[in-house]
Design an enzyme around this catalytic site. Structure first.
Site, mmCIF file in Angstrom:
data_model
loop_
_atom_site.group_PDB
_atom_site.id
_atom_site.type_symbol
_atom_site.label_atom_id
_atom_site.label_comp_id
_atom_site.label_asym_id
_atom_site.label_seq_id
_atom_site.Cartn_x
_atom_site.Cartn_y
_atom_site.Cartn_z
ATOM 1 N N CYS A 105 21.472 24.890 8.504
ATOM 2 C CA CYS A 105 20.520 25.581 7.626
ATOM 3 C C CYS A 105 21.229 25.978 6.329
ATOM 4 O O CYS A 105 22.232 26.688 6.361
ATOM 5 C CB CYS A 105 20.025 26.823 8.359
ATOM 6 N N HIS B 226 14.560 20.838 4.970
ATOM 7 C CA HIS B 226 13.282 20.127 5.012
ATOM 8 C C HIS B 226 13.151 19.021 3.955
ATOM 9 O O HIS B 226 12.368 18.094 4.125
ATOM 10 C CB HIS B 226 12.135 21.111 4.765
ATOM 11 N N ASP C 226 19.889 26.102 13.145
ATOM 12 C CA ASP C 226 19.041 26.205 11.952
ATOM 13 C C ASP C 226 18.058 27.349 12.191
ATOM 14 O O ASP C 226 17.909 27.827 13.318
ATOM 15 C CB ASP C 226 18.275 24.878 11.761
ATOM 16 N N SER C 227 17.383 27.743 11.134
ATOM 17 C CA SER C 227 16.345 28.757 11.274
ATOM 18 C C SER C 227 15.166 28.245 12.104
ATOM 19 O O SER C 227 14.376 29.041 12.595
ATOM 20 C CB SER C 227 15.833 29.146 9.887
ATOM 21 N N GLU D 167 6.146 21.415 6.580
ATOM 22 C CA GLU D 167 5.858 21.745 7.985
ATOM 23 C C GLU D 167 4.405 21.461 8.352
ATOM 24 O O GLU D 167 4.095 21.136 9.492
ATOM 25 C CB GLU D 167 6.212 23.206 8.270
ATOM 26 N N CYS E 28 18.066 22.155 1.119
ATOM 27 C CA CYS E 28 17.217 22.728 2.166
ATOM 28 C C CYS E 28 17.003 21.661 3.236
ATOM 29 O O CYS E 28 16.829 20.477 2.912
ATOM 30 C CB CYS E 28 15.873 23.151 1.567
HETATM 31 N N1 DGL Z 1 16.340 25.858 7.103
HETATM 32 C C1 DGL Z 1 16.090 26.510 5.832
HETATM 33 C C2 DGL Z 1 17.088 25.986 4.789
HETATM 34 O O1 DGL Z 1 17.677 24.930 4.917
HETATM 35 C C3 DGL Z 1 14.666 26.318 5.368
HETATM 36 C C4 DGL Z 1 13.639 27.026 6.221
HETATM 37 C C5 DGL Z 1 13.741 28.534 6.209
HETATM 38 O O2 DGL Z 1 13.561 29.150 5.142
HETATM 39 O O3 DGL Z 1 14.003 29.091 7.252
HETATM 40 O O4 DGL Z 1 17.300 26.662 3.812
#
Ligand code: DGL
Length: 277
Positions: free
Chosen positions: A82, A196, A19-20, A162, A194
Site C-alpha cells: 500500500c 489501484h 495493503d489497506s 473499486e 497507488c
Molecule cells: N492502497 C491505497 C494506496 O495504495 C489505496 C486505497 C486506500 O486509500 O486505502 O495508497
C-alpha cells in the site's frame, strides 16, 4: 530494506504482503508471477480502508499490528504493498524491533526507477494521505536535487476503480479532468503512486500520449523483493510447492467480487479479523 537476523529467516516461509484492502493484489499478482515458487500470505485491512483518508497515526497503528500478525504467521519477509501505508509508516516499521525480517515497500523501488531512467520532471498522482506525506518528493530530491515534482491527490480514482468504472467513458472523463491540471503539462513521467491505478494505466497512458512515461510500482517492487530474497539467502528452493492465502479483516460480497479484478484471477478471500479480541 533493513538489517535483519538471517538465522531466523526461513526459506520455506511465506512472503507477507499487506495493503489497506484489495488494491494491493496488483502488487501480489506481480510477485506471484515473478516468483512462482514463493508462497504468500496477503492481508487486506478492509475493515479500515481507505487508508488514503486516514491520519498518519492511525495508518502507523494499523501497519505495525498487521506486520506483527504476519510475523506471527512465519513470514520471512514483508511487502508493504500500500503506497499510503508505505509513505506513512515504512520508516517506523523498519525501526520496529519486533519486525525481524526484511521489509520491501512500493515507494523506494519506484523512486529508484525514476532515478535510473533519468527523469527530472516528475508528476505524481496518489491518495490524499500519500500526497500529504510528501514522501515521494523528499525521496526523489534526496537522490537528485534537480528533480521537479508536481503532485496531486486524486481521491475519486480509488472508489471509481473499486466500483468497476474503468475503461469506459466515465473513467475517461474523470481521469482527463484530473490530468488536465496545468501542473502536469511539462512532466516527463507520471507516477501512479497507488495500488489501484495499474488498472487504469493504459487509459492514463492513452490520454497523456507516448511522450510521457507512465510508471507504477508493481513490477519494480516484485523485482526488489527478488533481490532482497536473494541477498538474504531466503529464496524458496522447492518448486511447485507454493501456497497462497488471501486474508481480509472484513469480508463482503463486493470485496469478493472485486478481488479478481485486481489479482486478474479468481481467488478465495478469507475473513480474519486480527483486530477483534
Ligand atoms: N492502497 C491505497 C494506496 O495504495 C489505496 C486505497 C486506500 O486509500 O486505502 O495508497
Amino acid at each position: 530494506m533493513q538489517k535483519r537476523e538471517n538465522s531466523l529467516l526461513k526459506k520455506n516461509g511465506p512472503i507477507g504482503i499487506f495493503d489497506s484492502g484489495i488494491g494491493g493484489l496488483t502488487v501480489a499478482k506481480a510477485i506471484t508471477d515473478l516468483l512462482p515458487n514463493e508462497s504468500i500470505i496477503y492481508f487486506g485491512d478492509t475493515k479500515h480502508l481507505p487508508y488514503g483518508e486516514k491520519s498518519d497515526v492511525a495508518i502507523k497503528h494499523y501497519a505495525h499490528k498487521i506486520c506483527h500478525f504476519l510475523i506471527s504467521q512465519g513470514c520471512k519477509c514483508i511487502v508493504v504493498a500500500c503506497n499510503t501505508a508505505a509513505t506513512a509508516a515504512y520508516e517506523s516499521l523498519a525501526a520496529d524491533e519486533l519486525i525481524n525480517v526484511p521489509i520491501v515497500d512500493v515507494v523506494n523501488p519506484l523512486v529508484d526507477e525514476v532515478i535510473k531512467l533519468g527523469f527530472t520532471e516528475v508528476g505524481i498522482i496518489a491518495t490524499r494521505a500519500t500526497i500529504r506525506s510528501d514522501r515521494y518528493r523528499e525521496k526523489l530530491l534526496s537522490k537528485n536535487s534537480k528533480i521537479n515534482v508536481k503532485q496531486m491527490a486524486t481521491p475519486l480514482l480509488v472508489p471509481m476503480i473499486e466500483e468497476g468504472f474503468y475503461q469506459n467513458n466515465i473513467s475517461k472523463e474523470i481521469i482527463q479532468k484530473y490530468l488536465a491540471h496545468s501542473s502536469f503539462k511539462d512532466v516527463e513521467t507520471l507516477l501512479l503512486a497507488c495500488t489501484h491505478y495499474p488498472l487504469i494505466k493504459d487509459e492514463i497512458q492513452a490520454i497523456l500520449g507516448n511522450q510521457i512515461k507512465v510508471l507504477d510500482s508493481t513490477l519494480v517492487a516484485a523485482l526488489r523483493l527478488k533481490e532482497v530474497l536473494k541477498k538474504n539467502n531466503i529464496e524458496q528452493a522447492n518448486k511447485n510447492s507454493s501456497k497462497h492465502k488471501f486474508l481480509v479483516s472484513d469480508l463482503t460480497d463486493s470485496f469478493k467480487r472485486t478481488a479478481a479484478h485486481f489479482y486478474r484471477n479468481e481467488i478465495d478471500l478469507e475473513w480474519n479479523d486480527i483486530w477483534k479480541g
